[in-house]
Structure formats: structure tokens, C-alpha cells
Design a protein around this motif. Structure first.
Motif, PDB file in Angstrom:
ATOM      1  N   VAL A   1       0.848  -1.182   0.000  1.00  0.00           N
ATOM      2  CA  VAL A   1       0.000   0.000   0.000  1.00  0.00           C
ATOM      3  C   VAL A   1       0.883   1.231   0.000  1.00  0.00           C
ATOM      4  O   VAL A   1       1.798   1.351   0.805  1.00  0.00           O
TER       5      VAL A   1
ATOM      6  N   GLY B   1      -2.113   5.861   0.639  1.00  0.00           N
ATOM      7  CA  GLY B   1      -3.242   5.012   1.018  1.00  0.00           C
ATOM      8  C   GLY B   1      -3.937   4.374  -0.159  1.00  0.00           C
ATOM      9  O   GLY B   1      -5.050   3.903  -0.049  1.00  0.00           O
TER      10      GLY B   1
ATOM     11  N   VAL C   1      -5.072   1.615  -2.583  1.00  0.00           N
ATOM     12  CA  VAL C   1      -5.192   0.174  -2.405  1.00  0.00           C
ATOM     13  C   VAL C   1      -5.270  -0.548  -3.730  1.00  0.00           C
ATOM     14  O   VAL C   1      -4.939  -1.714  -3.838  1.00  0.00           O
TER      15      VAL C   1
ATOM     16  N   LYS D   1       1.290   2.675   6.862  1.00  0.00           N
ATOM     17  CA  LYS D   1       0.600   2.691   5.570  1.00  0.00           C
ATOM     18  C   LYS D   1      -0.880   2.371   5.717  1.00  0.00           C
ATOM     19  O   LYS D   1      -1.724   2.965   5.042  1.00  0.00           O
ATOM     20  N   MET D   2      -1.205   1.437   6.623  1.00  0.00           N
ATOM     21  CA  MET D   2      -2.614   1.086   6.805  1.00  0.00           C
ATOM     22  C   MET D   2      -3.404   2.236   7.433  1.00  0.00           C
ATOM     23  O   MET D   2      -4.600   2.377   7.173  1.00  0.00           O
TER      24      MET D   2
ATOM     25  N   CYS E   1      -4.822   4.400   4.762  1.00  0.00           N
ATOM     26  CA  CYS E   1      -5.424   3.650   3.657  1.00  0.00           C
ATOM     27  C   CYS E   1      -6.925   3.903   3.613  1.00  0.00           C
ATOM     28  O   CYS E   1      -7.710   3.211   4.256  1.00  0.00           O
TER      29      CYS E   1
ATOM     30  N   HIS F   1     -10.345   4.837   0.937  1.00  0.00           N
ATOM     31  CA  HIS F   1     -10.787   4.446  -0.401  1.00  0.00           C
ATOM     32  C   HIS F   1     -12.015   5.257  -0.779  1.00  0.00           C
ATOM     33  O   HIS F   1     -12.896   5.466   0.050  1.00  0.00           O
TER      34      HIS F   1
ATOM     35  N   LEU G   1     -12.051  -1.045   5.432  1.00  0.00           N
ATOM     36  CA  LEU G   1     -10.881  -0.173   5.467  1.00  0.00           C
ATOM     37  C   LEU G   1     -10.845   0.643   6.759  1.00  0.00           C
ATOM     38  O   LEU G   1      -9.772   0.842   7.349  1.00  0.00           O
TER      39      LEU G   1
ATOM     40  N   ARG H   1      -7.866   0.585   9.559  1.00  0.00           N
ATOM     41  CA  ARG H   1      -7.180   1.780  10.051  1.00  0.00           C
ATOM     42  C   ARG H   1      -7.281   1.869  11.572  1.00  0.00           C
ATOM     43  O   ARG H   1      -6.314   2.241  12.251  1.00  0.00           O
TER      44      ARG H   1
END
Length: 490
Positions: free
Chosen positions: A172, A176, A178, A336-337, A340, A342, A353, A357
Motif C-alpha cells: 500500500v 493510502g 489500495v 501505511k494502513m 489507507c 478508499h 478499510l 485503520r
């Protein structure tokens, strides 16, 4: 004060993971359970075995908890365990006699027996707990044999070693994203899938699902985690290449690991289990590709979420904070998560998601409650990547749980030795000053005030960054400088 202990999840949370045909509903048992179990105990020749196991599957294929309790009370678990042990012996004899497994009727019998065993364990946690005391570890031993046999020849994922020093297009990205595409996308090994016994993937799904039934019982998690070979076997499933095993088997295995990590007696041992943290990091880093089907993408997102929950649970133990904060790849993937997000209109995708997080920022909050040298290490990691991720969360995330945990992570990182690094992030200072004027959350306001107080004490007028900090301090009222706050954020 440390974070509260993680809550155990009592049921598998992803959808569309049914391992059997649609379950029929019924209001009462269709036949005498005791009589069927008695017939199963006496079935020896193949014709009788196949007939009776079909009857057992028909009898147990329902969703009525009280009836499953009756089945367990009648000894269905013991009978099916002995039946499975007998069939495993038959299968081993077939292997010695070089019988082609693709045509093995015993393999299909094992699948049906596992199916029936999974059905009866759709019972209440109390009933499953009683069964675990009676036959649980014996069942686990047999299931480990089944899983190990079915994993033979399956490849481990190519990217299991995640390098943090360079940006990897298969992880990722920092913004963020994906769904980045990659022309070097691995292709499914269709030939190996076609050569496999058709019962092979089914057995992997069902065997891991049965272990998951045990893992939802609190009293079973400690003996399970310490049972010889279980963690290594689950790790092997997680490590398999994405096309080498059914997605449900990987999700089941991660879910089991996450639930076992809820038990404080397991946390230290699991964190030090050889390669387990690396496997969770790799699972959290698995990429999605724009050319993949939606089910595959959703499976990867669920993988990220459950792996993040496992890391969150492990990070709760004080003894794990230092080694986890010093695991560069782990810190990378958590950072990174956290960012993340979307834009997908699908509500389910956004929910997964957000959950990922929340788990990731919670884990980072926990490991930030470490000694000063580890706080310094985290703040300087990747040229401030951790602080950038937390700043992004407090500024742009719309989920109040994530915002609160992100502020708590900053609170835990703030100390005399990290003050200059934090002040060098003006966006973070702006978020802290904004939080001081926000009346929607007293907890966030209190943590922001404490961080700013710490910075004010540590940054002196002779430092180059002093005027930057002074500008933000002038925006807020510092009327409660002597307020007592806890040593670590919850």
C-alpha cells in the motif's frame, strides 16, 4: 496506564465464507440423534461408512444452536473424531500402496466427516467449551495432520520478506492507495490447482473453520496457542501464495491467530514465535490489483483487517512493545494502513478499510507507549513516516475512533527527546492547536493540551524551531498548565 485488554471476537466477521452448501432450517431433529451416532460408531466397511456419514451431514445441517448442543451431548464430537482418525489411517495406508489420491474415495469421506464435525460445532460457546475439554486437542491434532498433508507442494508467497528501506509497488503506498495496478502481477498456478485432489481445498477450508470454532472459546485459547505445531501450521497457511490455497483458509487462520492473541497468557509467546510477526506483516502488505476480481480484492482487504487486529492484540502486552516498535517492517505497514482510505462507493469496502485503520492506529498507539529510545526511533522512522501518518489521521479521517487513537499515539510519543522532531511537523502542530479549541471530545482536548505543554517545556528560545512552536501556542489558551495527566494514553 496501558491500553485496555483486547476484546475477543466470538464469531467470524467476514461475509460470504460459507464452507458448505446452503443450510436448511428445521424446527426439531429429523431423526433420533443418539441412534445415528450409534450407527456411526459401528460403521466399518466403506458402504456403511459413506451411508451413515451422509445421514449425519443431513441431520446436522442446520443453524439451531440448541439442537447442536443435543448433538454434542449425544457424543457426536467423540464419534466423528474417532471416525476421522480411522479414515486418516486408511488414507495413510493408501499413500503407502500408491493409490492415486485423485480417485480416492477415502479423501471424500474425510471431507464429509470434517463437514459434519464443523456442523456440530455451530453450537453455543459453552457447549463447544465442554467438547474442547473432552476431545478438543485430539481433534486439533487430527486437523493439523489434514492441513499439513493438504499443504504439501503449495508455494509460499513470493513477497513474504517485506523490505522497508525501499518503496515497494506491491504494498500500500504512502497515500493510502489500495488498487494500484502492476504489470508484474503474479498469475494463478492453474495447472497445480487442476492437478490437486478436488477435496483438497475443501478440507483446508473446513479444517481451519473447525479450529476457528474452538478459538471463539476463551478457555480454549491458552492450551490451543501452546499446543505443539498449531501456530506453525497456521503460519504456513498464511504464508502460502494467494493462489495456492482457498481464501477462506487464509482468513480462518488469521482469525484464529487474532483470537488466540486476545489471551494475555499467549501474547508474549506468540510475538516471539519464529516468523509469526513477519507473516502478519506480509499478510498486511499483500497488494490488490485493479485487474483482479472484486471477490479477490475483498479477500485481500479482509486479510489486511484481520492481520491488523492480530497485531493490535499482540501490541497490548507491555513486553511486546519494544520488539514490535523495533520491527521496521511492522512499523512501516502500520503507518501505511493508517492512511489507507478508499473512495469506493461500496459501504462494505469502506467499513473494512475503516476497521483496518482503527486496528493499525491502535497498535501504533500501544507500541508508542515504550521507553524513550523507542519513542525516538518511532518518530524518526522513515524520515517521520509515523508522524506523517498520524497527522493524516487526525486531520482527515472522519472516524472519531481513529482520530482519538491517533491523538493517543501522538500523546504517547511526546517526550523531551522527541519534542524537536514533533515541532518540525507544522501540520501536526496545527492539528493539536485545533484540537484545543474543539469541544466535541474532552479526551482529545486533554491529550492535545498535554502534548503542547510537553513541547513548550522542551523547546527553548535558543532552538531554531522555538518560534514555530510559539506561533501555535499563541493560538490557544494554556490556562491549565499544572493539570495532572496519566503517563500513557489509553
Amino acid at each position: 496506564m496501558a491500553a485496555p485488554p483486547p476484546k475477543r471476537t466470538w464469531s467470524i466477521s467476514w461475509s460470504n465464507t460459507s464452507l458448505t452448501s446452503p443450510k436448511r432450517q428445521k424446527t426439531s431433529p429429523s431423526r433420533d440423534t443418539v441412534e445415528i451416532i450409534k450407527k456411526l460408531n459401528h460403521a466399518v466397511n466403506q458402504k456403511e461408512r459413506e451411508a451413515i456419514i451422509s445421514q449425519v451431514c443431513e441431520l446436522c445441517d442446520h443453524n439451531i444452536t440448541s439442537v447442536h448442543e443435543e448433538e454434542l451431548a449425544a457424543g457426536a464430537d467423540s464419534a466423528l473424531t474417532k471416525h476421522l482418525a480411522f479414515l486418516r489411517l486408511k488414507e495413510q495406508l493408501e499413500q503407502q500402496s500408491a493409490v492415486p489420491l485423485n480417485h480416492s474415495r477415502v479423501a471424500h469421506e474425510i471431507s464429509r466427516t470434517l463437514e459434519a464435525l464443523e456442523m456440530v460445532y455451530r453450537s453455543s460457546p459453552d457447549a463447544v467449551a465442554k467438547s474442547f475439554v473432552s476431545v478438543g486437542l485430539e481433534v486439533v491434532d487430527l486437523l493439523l495432520q489434514v492441513i499439513t498433508f493438504q499443504l504439501k507442494g503449495r508455494q509460499v508467497g513470493v513477497g513474504i520478506k517485506v523490505e522497508s528501506d525501499t518503496e515497494d509497488s506491491n504494498s500500500v503506498d504512502d497515500k493510502g492507495s489500495v488498487g494500484s495496478s502492476n504489470t508484474n502481477m503474479p498469475s494463478p498456478t492453474l495447472s497445480s490447482q487442476q492437478r490437486r485432489n478436488p477435496d483438497s481445498d475443501f478440507q483446508l477450508r473446513i479444517a481451519t473453520k473447525i479450529i476457528a470454532h474452538f478459538a471463539r472459546v476463551g478457555s480454549a485459547t491458552q492450551p490451543m496457542a501452546h499446543h505443539s505445531g498449531l501456530l506453525a501450521c497456521l503460519k504456513r497457511v498464511v504464508d502460502c501464495d494467494m493462489y495456492e490455497i482457498p481464501s477462506e483458509a487464509r482468513l480462518n487462520s488469521l482469525w484464529i491467530i487474532a483470537n488466540l492473541a486476545c489471551n494475555a497468557d499467549n501474547m508474549i509467546m506468540m510475538a516471539w514465535h519464529p516468523g509469526l510477526l513477519d507473516s502478519l506483516v506480509w499478510a498486511s502488505s499483500r497488494p490488490t490489483y485493479s485487474v483482479e476480481s472484486t471477490p479477490r480484492t475483498m479477500e485481500v482487504l479482509r486479510t489486511h483487517s484481520i492481520a491488523a487486529r492480530a497485531l493490535l492484540n499482540l501490541s497490548w502486552s507491555p513486553e511486546n512493545k519494544i520488539p514490535m516498535s523495533e520491527h521496521s517492517n511492522l512499523v512501516d505497514v502500520l503507518s501505511k494502513m493508517i492512511v489507507c482510505r478508499h473512495t469506493c462507493p461500496n459501504k462494505g469496502t469502506r467499513s473494512i478499510l475503516a476497521q483496518t485503520r482503527c486496528h493499525a492506529v491502535g497498535a501504533l498507539r500501544n507500541i508508542a507507549a515504550a521507553p524513550r529510545r523507542n519513542k525516538i526511533r518511532l518518530c524518526k522512522h522513515g524520515c517521520g513516516r509515523v508522524l506523517d501518518a498520524l497527522t493524516d489521521a487526525v486531520l482527515y479521517d472522519t472516524d472519531p475512533r481513529i482520530k482519538s487513537r491517533a491523538f493517543a499515539a501522538v500523546y504517547n510519543l511526546a517526550c523531551h527527546d522527541t519534542a524537536r522532531t514533533i515541532v518540525e511537523k507544522p501540520a501536526l502542530l496545527g492539528a493539536l492547536s485545533d484540537a484545543m479549541r474543539d469541544t466535541s471530545s474532552n479526551d482529545i482536548k486533554s491529550m492535545a493540551r498535554s502534548v503542547l505543554h510537553s513541547l513548550e517545556k522542551s523547546i527553548t528560545p535558543d532552538m531554531a524551531c522555538y518560534h514555530v512552536l510559539r506561533e501555535f501556542l499563541n493560538m490557544v489558551s494554556m490556562s491549565e498548565e499544572g493539570e495532572h495527566v496519566p503517563t500513557e494514553a489509553v
